[in-house]
Design an enzyme around this catalytic site. Sequence first.
Site, mmCIF file in Angstrom:
data_model
loop_
_atom_site.group_PDB
_atom_site.id
_atom_site.type_symbol
_atom_site.label_atom_id
_atom_site.label_comp_id
_atom_site.label_asym_id
_atom_site.label_seq_id
_atom_site.Cartn_x
_atom_site.Cartn_y
_atom_site.Cartn_z
ATOM 1 C CG HIS A 2 -1.927 -1.015 1.307
ATOM 2 N ND1 HIS A 2 -1.875 -2.059 2.210
ATOM 3 C CD2 HIS A 2 -3.061 -1.198 0.585
ATOM 4 C CE1 HIS A 2 -2.935 -2.827 2.040
ATOM 5 N NE2 HIS A 2 -3.668 -2.339 1.061
ATOM 6 N N GLY A 45 -2.756 -1.446 -7.251
ATOM 7 C CA GLY A 45 -1.656 -2.402 -7.350
ATOM 8 C C GLY A 45 -1.913 -3.445 -8.432
ATOM 9 C CD GLN A 71 -9.229 -4.220 -6.873
ATOM 10 O OE1 GLN A 71 -10.040 -4.736 -6.142
ATOM 11 N NE2 GLN A 71 -8.165 -3.586 -6.416
ATOM 12 C CB VAL A 100 5.484 -4.450 -2.547
ATOM 13 C CG1 VAL A 100 6.593 -4.515 -1.507
ATOM 14 C CG2 VAL A 100 5.492 -3.101 -3.249
ATOM 15 C CB SER A 132 -4.743 -7.006 4.131
ATOM 16 O OG SER A 132 -4.387 -5.781 3.546
#
Length: 289
Positions: free
Chosen positions: A37, A150, A156, A179, A189
Amino acid sequence: MLQATTREQVRSVSREWRQAELKIALVPTMGKLHDGHLSLVDEARRCSDRVIASIYVNPTQFGQGEDFDNYPRTFSADRKRLEQAGCDLLFLPDENTMYPFGLENQVRVLASPDLTADLEGRARPGHFDGVATVVARLFHLVEPGIAVFGEKDFQQLLVIRRMVSDLGFDIRIVSVPTVRESSGLAMSSRNNYLKPAEKTAAGKLYEVLCDAARKAGDRQDDFSGIEVDAAEHLERQGFLVDYVAIRNSADLNQPGPEGRDLRVLAAVVIGRTRLIDNVAVNRLGFPEL
Ligand code: PAF
């Protein structure tokens, strides 16, 4: 760092910045922020004058039996990380701000079926409609000139690019490479759900995808053979494989042998955690077939 929770608050700040001719970049998130993020915030800072990050765990993109209730909510740590990263405004809407007529009566955006019929869209029916709906709402409330996403959630990204182009949002979508942990595991997450041994094993996913990408890039045009080999390899490593798919980066269609810009995408389950990842295939250097 400023903070806004209502529509009026976020609008009045973004309007003021736009009137001062400042370029605004939005970084939409669901919180539990990690270095992935923060790389989105860094990119947002590079290409704009003001950065707005939103944190909202969007109920409409979770299916029945998915982890909406247990999704990690770590607001004070997130706030600190955004402040340190140089975010200018944190938008923290509640459900009433995002869906003022309630979830039952919401106006919905339906994501393009050609992009969502397969892969994550097949595994998670309705998920991309929920994503498109909440992102469209964020775009209307914030009115950014740029929005940053990302590449980890590659499908998405395509769904959002299509929505922007189809609905005519005047917003530039900027994408940022995934990343990774030192093991190769893509930051997410949901990695939080992994037990330590699962986390170590999960790094294998990237290794196998890189290997498949290399084979697809070496002019091996038997894409389905490469997919099957990669899936079998992952199963031997203890993953339950949902899919390994080599697709065109632009539209996620099956590539022909002349396909140049490809991606290997995968979804696997390890323990109780579903992981997705993708790797670019570089075939751009080959002469025309
Ligand atoms: O990628 C995410 O975290 C979410 O899908 C997004 C884009 C913030 C929409 O809720």
